[in-house]
Scaffold this motif. Sequence first.
Motif, PDB file in Angstrom:
ATOM      1  N   ASP A  55      -8.423 -12.908  -1.300  1.00  0.00           N
ATOM      2  CA  ASP A  55      -7.326 -13.243  -0.161  1.00  0.00           C
ATOM      3  C   ASP A  55      -6.504 -12.064  -0.136  1.00  0.00           C
ATOM      4  O   ASP A  55      -6.061 -11.421  -0.920  1.00  0.00           O
ATOM      5  N   PHE A  56      -6.389 -11.643   1.251  1.00  0.00           N
ATOM      6  CA  PHE A  56      -5.651 -10.473   1.569  1.00  0.00           C
ATOM      7  C   PHE A  56      -5.105 -10.426   2.873  1.00  0.00           C
ATOM      8  O   PHE A  56      -5.532 -11.154   3.620  1.00  0.00           O
ATOM      9  N   LYS A  57      -4.291  -9.674   3.312  1.00  0.00           N
ATOM     10  CA  LYS A  57      -3.639  -9.363   4.476  1.00  0.00           C
ATOM     11  C   LYS A  57      -3.730  -7.882   4.877  1.00  0.00           C
ATOM     12  O   LYS A  57      -3.097  -7.163   4.176  1.00  0.00           O
ATOM     13  N   THR A  58      -4.327  -7.371   5.926  1.00  0.00           N
ATOM     14  CA  THR A  58      -4.302  -6.103   6.543  1.00  0.00           C
ATOM     15  C   THR A  58      -3.469  -5.696   7.605  1.00  0.00           C
ATOM     16  O   THR A  58      -3.659  -6.585   8.490  1.00  0.00           O
ATOM     17  N   THR A  59      -2.561  -4.822   7.660  1.00  0.00           N
ATOM     18  CA  THR A  59      -1.966  -4.146   8.768  1.00  0.00           C
ATOM     19  C   THR A  59      -2.531  -2.734   9.051  1.00  0.00           C
ATOM     20  O   THR A  59      -2.668  -1.923   8.169  1.00  0.00           O
ATOM     21  N   TYR A  60      -2.920  -2.543  10.403  1.00  0.00           N
ATOM     22  CA  TYR A  60      -3.455  -1.312  10.728  1.00  0.00           C
ATOM     23  C   TYR A  60      -2.363  -0.737  11.589  1.00  0.00           C
ATOM     24  O   TYR A  60      -1.790  -1.136  12.686  1.00  0.00           O
ATOM     25  N   LEU A  61      -2.007   0.531  11.459  1.00  0.00           N
ATOM     26  CA  LEU A  61      -0.955   1.164  12.174  1.00  0.00           C
ATOM     27  C   LEU A  61      -1.486   2.569  12.941  1.00  0.00           C
ATOM     28  O   LEU A  61      -2.167   3.011  12.368  1.00  0.00           O
ATOM     29  N   GLN A  62      -1.260   2.805  13.887  1.00  0.00           N
ATOM     30  CA  GLN A  62      -1.611   3.802  14.727  1.00  0.00           C
ATOM     31  C   GLN A  62      -0.439   4.720  15.036  1.00  0.00           C
ATOM     32  O   GLN A  62       0.818   4.140  15.455  1.00  0.00           O
ATOM     33  N   SER A  63      -0.285   6.094  14.495  1.00  0.00           N
ATOM     34  CA  SER A  63       0.708   6.915  14.698  1.00  0.00           C
ATOM     35  C   SER A  63       1.138   6.828  16.158  1.00  0.00           C
ATOM     36  O   SER A  63       0.344   7.273  17.177  1.00  0.00           O
ATOM     37  N   LYS A  64       2.430   7.096  16.649  1.00  0.00           N
ATOM     38  CA  LYS A  64       3.024   7.278  17.907  1.00  0.00           C
ATOM     39  C   LYS A  64       2.750   8.700  18.309  1.00  0.00           C
ATOM     40  O   LYS A  64       2.844   9.023  19.342  1.00  0.00           O
ATOM     41  N   GLU A  65       3.007   9.656  17.242  1.00  0.00           N
ATOM     42  CA  GLU A  65       3.019  11.225  17.470  1.00  0.00           C
ATOM     43  C   GLU A  65       1.668  11.726  17.615  1.00  0.00           C
ATOM     44  O   GLU A  65       1.331  12.798  18.323  1.00  0.00           O
ATOM     45  N   ASP A  66       0.565  10.957  16.776  1.00  0.00           N
ATOM     46  CA  ASP A  66      -0.702  11.852  16.719  1.00  0.00           C
ATOM     47  C   ASP A  66      -1.612  10.381  16.730  1.00  0.00           C
ATOM     48  O   ASP A  66      -1.998   9.741  15.859  1.00  0.00           O
ATOM     49  N   ASN A  67      -2.221  10.082  18.200  1.00  0.00           N
ATOM     50  CA  ASN A  67      -2.790   9.057  18.072  1.00  0.00           C
ATOM     51  C   ASN A  67      -4.218   8.742  17.522  1.00  0.00           C
ATOM     52  O   ASN A  67      -4.741   7.909  17.300  1.00  0.00           O
ATOM     53  N   THR A  68      -4.579   9.785  16.737  1.00  0.00           N
ATOM     54  CA  THR A  68      -5.804   9.871  15.881  1.00  0.00           C
ATOM     55  C   THR A  68      -5.594   9.364  14.531  1.00  0.00           C
ATOM     56  O   THR A  68      -6.492   9.072  13.778  1.00  0.00           O
ATOM     57  N   LYS A  69      -4.166   9.379  13.920  1.00  0.00           N
ATOM     58  CA  LYS A  69      -3.666   9.040  12.596  1.00  0.00           C
ATOM     59  C   LYS A  69      -3.765   7.841  12.480  1.00  0.00           C
ATOM     60  O   LYS A  69      -2.891   6.989  13.221  1.00  0.00           O
ATOM     61  N   TRP A  70      -4.022   7.193  11.526  1.00  0.00           N
ATOM     62  CA  TRP A  70      -4.121   5.670  11.304  1.00  0.00           C
ATOM     63  C   TRP A  70      -3.662   5.386  10.007  1.00  0.00           C
ATOM     64  O   TRP A  70      -3.945   6.293   8.942  1.00  0.00           O
ATOM     65  N   MET A  71      -2.887   4.316   9.569  1.00  0.00           N
ATOM     66  CA  MET A  71      -2.391   3.862   8.258  1.00  0.00           C
ATOM     67  C   MET A  71      -3.312   2.427   8.134  1.00  0.00           C
ATOM     68  O   MET A  71      -2.819   1.765   9.105  1.00  0.00           O
ATOM     69  N   GLU A  72      -3.660   2.244   7.132  1.00  0.00           N
ATOM     70  CA  GLU A  72      -4.441   0.938   6.623  1.00  0.00           C
ATOM     71  C   GLU A  72      -3.390   0.242   5.520  1.00  0.00           C
ATOM     72  O   GLU A  72      -3.451   0.989   4.573  1.00  0.00           O
TER      73      GLU A  72
END
Length: 106
Positions: A34-51
Amino acid sequence: MFVKVYKYHIQNDKVNEYISIQEKASEIYGKYLDFKTTYLQSKEDNTKWMEITKYKDEEEYQKSINLINEEEEIYELFKAFQSLLSSEKQEINEENFIEMKAMNQC
């Protein structure tokens, strides 16, 4: 809660493939955890992601991750994911956290 945080750079023209890979990987993870994942894309560098993925606890995660890694499709999805990384920034940063408190105010 046990929290895994990943940071990486995805090629701009590969975002749809990235989302598709993540959806398929989530289906496999969902068989075991059981898990919950959020994916975030940087506003300053749209190649940068955080999971950011939250699990019930680290023990449950550790027990299940070995089973997940035995799935042939997970290996293929990870190879496909690696092919989407930005050629200038190939690294994947991974960190572990313990969630101490969550608050909601919208």
